[in-house]
Scaffold this motif. Structure first.
Motif, PDB file in Angstrom:
ATOM      1  N   GLU A 165      -6.728 -26.077 -17.777  1.00  0.00           N
ATOM      2  CA  GLU A 165      -5.831 -27.113 -17.269  1.00  0.00           C
ATOM      3  C   GLU A 165      -4.356 -26.722 -17.329  1.00  0.00           C
ATOM      4  O   GLU A 165      -3.490 -27.584 -17.397  1.00  0.00           O
ATOM      5  CB  GLU A 165      -6.071 -28.423 -18.027  1.00  0.00           C
ATOM      6  N   THR A 166      -4.081 -25.440 -17.345  1.00  0.00           N
ATOM      7  CA  THR A 166      -2.698 -24.958 -17.346  1.00  0.00           C
ATOM      8  C   THR A 166      -2.614 -23.788 -16.390  1.00  0.00           C
ATOM      9  O   THR A 166      -3.382 -22.832 -16.508  1.00  0.00           O
ATOM     10  CB  THR A 166      -2.262 -24.486 -18.748  1.00  0.00           C
ATOM     11  N   GLU A 167      -1.700 -23.872 -15.451  1.00  0.00           N
ATOM     12  CA  GLU A 167      -1.509 -22.751 -14.539  1.00  0.00           C
ATOM     13  C   GLU A 167      -0.377 -21.879 -15.052  1.00  0.00           C
ATOM     14  O   GLU A 167       0.772 -22.313 -15.098  1.00  0.00           O
ATOM     15  CB  GLU A 167      -1.185 -23.245 -13.129  1.00  0.00           C
ATOM     16  N   VAL A 185      -0.125  -5.216 -26.320  1.00  0.00           N
ATOM     17  CA  VAL A 185       0.957  -5.329 -27.303  1.00  0.00           C
ATOM     18  C   VAL A 185       2.243  -5.881 -26.690  1.00  0.00           C
ATOM     19  O   VAL A 185       2.944  -6.683 -27.308  1.00  0.00           O
ATOM     20  CB  VAL A 185       1.209  -3.958 -27.965  1.00  0.00           C
ATOM     21  N   TYR A 186       2.562  -5.469 -25.469  1.00  0.00           N
ATOM     22  CA  TYR A 186       3.813  -5.901 -24.839  1.00  0.00           C
ATOM     23  C   TYR A 186       3.600  -7.012 -23.820  1.00  0.00           C
ATOM     24  O   TYR A 186       4.561  -7.585 -23.323  1.00  0.00           O
ATOM     25  CB  TYR A 186       4.493  -4.706 -24.157  1.00  0.00           C
ATOM     26  N   GLY A 187       2.359  -7.303 -23.476  1.00  0.00           N
ATOM     27  CA  GLY A 187       2.081  -8.293 -22.447  1.00  0.00           C
ATOM     28  C   GLY A 187       1.191  -9.421 -22.914  1.00  0.00           C
ATOM     29  O   GLY A 187       1.651 -10.526 -23.177  1.00  0.00           O
ATOM     30  N   LEU A 188      -0.110  -9.169 -23.013  1.00  0.00           N
ATOM     31  CA  LEU A 188      -1.083 -10.237 -23.234  1.00  0.00           C
ATOM     32  C   LEU A 188      -0.792 -11.061 -24.484  1.00  0.00           C
ATOM     33  O   LEU A 188      -0.690 -12.288 -24.405  1.00  0.00           O
ATOM     34  CB  LEU A 188      -2.500  -9.655 -23.311  1.00  0.00           C
ATOM     35  N   PHE A 189      -0.687 -10.433 -25.647  1.00  0.00           N
ATOM     36  CA  PHE A 189      -0.544 -11.226 -26.866  1.00  0.00           C
ATOM     37  C   PHE A 189       0.795 -11.963 -26.952  1.00  0.00           C
ATOM     38  O   PHE A 189       0.809 -13.165 -27.267  1.00  0.00           O
ATOM     39  CB  PHE A 189      -0.831 -10.382 -28.108  1.00  0.00           C
ATOM     40  N   PRO A 190       1.946 -11.325 -26.678  1.00  0.00           N
ATOM     41  CA  PRO A 190       3.189 -12.100 -26.704  1.00  0.00           C
ATOM     42  C   PRO A 190       3.169 -13.286 -25.720  1.00  0.00           C
ATOM     43  O   PRO A 190       3.620 -14.390 -26.049  1.00  0.00           O
ATOM     44  CB  PRO A 190       4.267 -11.071 -26.314  1.00  0.00           C
ATOM     45  N   TYR A 191       2.635 -13.065 -24.517  1.00  0.00           N
ATOM     46  CA  TYR A 191       2.544 -14.138 -23.521  1.00  0.00           C
ATOM     47  C   TYR A 191       1.643 -15.263 -24.042  1.00  0.00           C
ATOM     48  O   TYR A 191       1.983 -16.443 -23.962  1.00  0.00           O
ATOM     49  CB  TYR A 191       1.983 -13.563 -22.225  1.00  0.00           C
ATOM     50  N   HIS A 192       0.488 -14.884 -24.589  1.00  0.00           N
ATOM     51  CA  HIS A 192      -0.462 -15.884 -25.066  1.00  0.00           C
ATOM     52  C   HIS A 192       0.097 -16.682 -26.240  1.00  0.00           C
ATOM     53  O   HIS A 192      -0.115 -17.899 -26.330  1.00  0.00           O
ATOM     54  CB  HIS A 192      -1.789 -15.220 -25.437  1.00  0.00           C
ATOM     55  N   PHE A 193       0.815 -16.034 -27.142  1.00  0.00           N
ATOM     56  CA  PHE A 193       1.412 -16.765 -28.259  1.00  0.00           C
ATOM     57  C   PHE A 193       2.361 -17.847 -27.733  1.00  0.00           C
ATOM     58  O   PHE A 193       2.374 -18.974 -28.225  1.00  0.00           O
ATOM     59  CB  PHE A 193       2.177 -15.820 -29.189  1.00  0.00           C
ATOM     60  N   GLU A 194       3.154 -17.514 -26.722  1.00  0.00           N
ATOM     61  CA  GLU A 194       4.087 -18.486 -26.150  1.00  0.00           C
ATOM     62  C   GLU A 194       3.352 -19.614 -25.433  1.00  0.00           C
ATOM     63  O   GLU A 194       3.711 -20.787 -25.566  1.00  0.00           O
ATOM     64  CB  GLU A 194       5.050 -17.790 -25.188  1.00  0.00           C
ATOM     65  N   MET A 195       2.323 -19.266 -24.662  1.00  0.00           N
ATOM     66  CA  MET A 195       1.539 -20.282 -23.964  1.00  0.00           C
ATOM     67  C   MET A 195       0.866 -21.223 -24.967  1.00  0.00           C
ATOM     68  O   MET A 195       0.858 -22.445 -24.777  1.00  0.00           O
ATOM     69  CB  MET A 195       0.488 -19.620 -23.074  1.00  0.00           C
ATOM     70  N   GLY A 250       1.208 -25.548 -25.914  1.00  0.00           N
ATOM     71  CA  GLY A 250       0.066 -26.442 -25.822  1.00  0.00           C
ATOM     72  C   GLY A 250      -1.080 -25.965 -24.957  1.00  0.00           C
ATOM     73  O   GLY A 250      -2.101 -26.646 -24.848  1.00  0.00           O
ATOM     74  N   ALA A 251      -0.964 -24.793 -24.344  1.00  0.00           N
ATOM     75  CA  ALA A 251      -2.037 -24.276 -23.486  1.00  0.00           C
ATOM     76  C   ALA A 251      -3.199 -23.782 -24.346  1.00  0.00           C
ATOM     77  O   ALA A 251      -3.001 -23.222 -25.422  1.00  0.00           O
ATOM     78  CB  ALA A 251      -1.514 -23.147 -22.620  1.00  0.00           C
TER      79      ALA A 251
END
Length: 197
Positions: A65-67, A91-101, A105-106
């Motif tokens: 439910e999050t784009e 290390v530079y993409g997936l995990f930092p992005y996911h932590f922020e998402m 609340g995503a």
């Protein structure tokens, strides 16, 4: 060049597809969509770099439910299934992005990363960069894998987390290229910051 995996057996491929089809949201228990093909000049949501061109494990996250919105990434819009973000580095993409998402609340419906237990890979002694496969069958549920950290092998941007579904493969890798293993639950901002240094 040293070839560490001579072939992928049919049984391993069937097993991977089974794992991918049963991948779960981080503790919620819903079935995730299957991983997608990341070839075709798709670009990283975090850094805008072309997937597969730089070496190292790739990743993709489906959100419930999050784009996800790309910060950079010409060629991403219109090519992505709803609620999916993809990355050319963990290390530079997936995990930092996911932590922020996650902080916003995503919730992840499924997280997939390259599984080096099922990939035919080679390391050149002069570059030591792991390959970056992009086909759907090379991905597995990130929450179920073992990660090698602090090894001599590298991703496209330097030090990398290298995922394996088979603990014996991870142990053999460490015996040749150093490092140590961690589980998905041990990956946090502190660990990622240390790897990036």
């Amino acid at each position: 060049m040293r070839n560490r995996r001579q072939f992928i057996t049919a049984a391993t491929t069937v097993n991977l597809l089974s794992i991918a089809g049963c991948a779960q949201n981080e503790g919620v228990g819903r079935q995730a969509p299957d991983p997608v093909d990341l070839s075709g000049e798709k670009t990283d949501f975090q850094g805008g770099m072309v997937i597969g061109d730089h070496g190292g494990p790739n990743g993709q996250i489906f959100y419930e439910e999050t784009e996800p919105k790309p910060r950079q990434g010409a060629g991403v819009e219109g090519n992505s299934p709803d609620n999916l973000a993809w990355f050319h580095t963990l290390v530079y993409g997936l995990f930092p992005y996911h932590f922020e998402m996650r902080n916003s609340g995503a919730q992840a419906a499924g997280i997939y990363v390259t599984d080096y237990s099922i990939v035919d890979w080679e390391l050149s002694s002069d570059t030591m960069i792991m390959p970056a496969p992009t086909s759907p069958e090379t991905f597995a549920d990130a929450t179920e894998l073992i990660y090698v950290v602090d090894s001599d092998a590298r991703g496209g941007m330097g030090s990398a987390l290298l995922p394996f579904s088979n603990s014996n493969d991870a142990a053999r890798f460490i015996s040749e290229y150093n490092g140590r293993t961690i589980n998905y639950d041990e990956i946090d901002r502190t660990l990622i910051s240390g790897i990036r240094r």
